[in-house]
Scaffold this active site. Sequence first.
Site, PDB file in Angstrom:
ATOM      1  N   LYS A 115       0.824  -1.218   0.000  1.00  0.00           N
ATOM      2  CA  LYS A 115       0.000   0.000   0.000  1.00  0.00           C
ATOM      3  C   LYS A 115       0.851   1.258   0.000  1.00  0.00           C
ATOM      4  O   LYS A 115       0.510   2.235  -0.657  1.00  0.00           O
ATOM      5  CB  LYS A 115      -0.965   0.009   1.196  1.00  0.00           C
ATOM      6  CG  LYS A 115      -2.116  -0.963   1.006  1.00  0.00           C
ATOM      7  CD  LYS A 115      -3.205  -0.770   2.031  1.00  0.00           C
ATOM      8  CE  LYS A 115      -4.318  -1.776   1.829  1.00  0.00           C
ATOM      9  NZ  LYS A 115      -5.329  -1.736   2.882  1.00  0.00           N
ATOM     10  N   LYS A 198      -5.276 -10.200  -6.726  1.00  0.00           N
ATOM     11  CA  LYS A 198      -6.431 -10.432  -5.848  1.00  0.00           C
ATOM     12  C   LYS A 198      -7.550  -9.435  -6.176  1.00  0.00           C
ATOM     13  O   LYS A 198      -7.277  -8.283  -6.537  1.00  0.00           O
ATOM     14  CB  LYS A 198      -5.916 -10.365  -4.413  1.00  0.00           C
ATOM     15  CG  LYS A 198      -6.625  -9.455  -3.482  1.00  0.00           C
ATOM     16  CD  LYS A 198      -5.986  -9.398  -2.123  1.00  0.00           C
ATOM     17  CE  LYS A 198      -5.879  -7.934  -1.739  1.00  0.00           C
ATOM     18  NZ  LYS A 198      -5.647  -7.664  -0.351  1.00  0.00           N
ATOM     19  N   LYS A 201     -10.767  -3.856  -3.361  1.00  0.00           N
ATOM     20  CA  LYS A 201     -11.482  -2.575  -3.392  1.00  0.00           C
ATOM     21  C   LYS A 201     -10.608  -1.492  -3.997  1.00  0.00           C
ATOM     22  O   LYS A 201     -11.094  -0.529  -4.555  1.00  0.00           O
ATOM     23  CB  LYS A 201     -11.834  -2.149  -1.961  1.00  0.00           C
ATOM     24  CG  LYS A 201     -12.910  -2.977  -1.328  1.00  0.00           C
ATOM     25  CD  LYS A 201     -13.220  -2.509   0.101  1.00  0.00           C
ATOM     26  CE  LYS A 201     -12.776  -3.533   1.120  1.00  0.00           C
ATOM     27  NZ  LYS A 201     -13.379  -3.415   2.440  1.00  0.00           N
TER      28      LYS A 201
END
Length: 333
Positions: A115, A198, A201
């Site tokens: 991230k 994956k 969101k």
Amino acid sequence: MSAQKRILSGIQPTSESFHLGNYVGALKQWVALQDGNDAFYCIVDLHALSGEIDPTLLRKRTLASAAQLIAMGISPEKSTLFVQSQVPQHNQLGWIMECLAGIGEASRMTQFKDKSAKGGADSARVGLFTYPMLQAADILLYQAHQVPVGEDQRQHIELTRDLATRFNTRFGDTFRIPEGYILKSGAKIYDLQDPTAKMSKSSGSTSGVLEIMDTPESNAKKIKSAATDAQREVKFDEKAKPGISNLLTIHSTLSGKSIADLEAEFADNGYGDFKGAVAEVVVEYFRPIRAKALELLEDEAHLLSILHEGSRKAREVAAETINTTYRNLGIVQ
Ligand code: TYM
């Protein structure tokens, strides 16, 4: 003694809709584990602050999360459904976990690395770094035996176990050492357009993400245009056929048919027919859930009262753990 287990899990309110990966990897197990156990399920709004902060959206998404969880079958009578920020003990124990964790081990968290790399390491915020220690607090406060999550949370659960063990060894038995409850099949659902990544969101495009609150037409279209390989045999082979294998996992989890049975059923069909069948299973599965969630969202006061009651129950359990933790640390109370 009762055989009931304490279950704890959490989900971030970072979107107006959960996606199919959330459901298959975690939420379906949340529903199943309510029966015969003492389950605590938390909407982790404080964790959501480690990403982009938009106050209007946060409120909307927190309520939408509650509505979807109830619509999926999380029953406020059977389990304790609550909001993390309404239980201040999460922050209290979070700080203690931060004082226990090493910078080295926190730096090894792959979710933090992924991230923070996305937006450039310099723009990553401290909250993203300390995120796993708050997650450890979420789990340990409730003395959870089991934590139903998807594969991507395995490392955070390991860290939680390490921190709990460290605390218990240094300061006396305080926390139960929790175990991850991670499925063998379905713990990682992949993006329909890029079946090596994956379903997430935060993926750049939504064309490979099946959102539970999206319209049936839109989801059917996404499934029918899912990326597959150049062959035509419906067979589970994650290396050679990641797209088809992902669709087989999705169909199997929602229909309850085994992968072997599905391979046999579609042995004489091409990918088109198979994708049509997957679309039908997904759309019909989520149709009533979406309708129920939309209905629940009409009555905000009712949703809030369920969450307030859940948070009240959660605070009782959390306060006990904080008292013991403070006492064992020599904090004057
Ligand atoms: P979150 O909000 O990203 O996701 C919620 C749950 O969905 C699972 N999941 C998936 N499973 C299979 N395939 C996928 N593609 C997929 N994407 C997401 C996640 O593994 C998760 O179980 N850090 C947590 C939230 C959290 C938490 C906790 C979880 C905070 N405190 C305490 C358990 C216990 C997270 O970001 O989940």
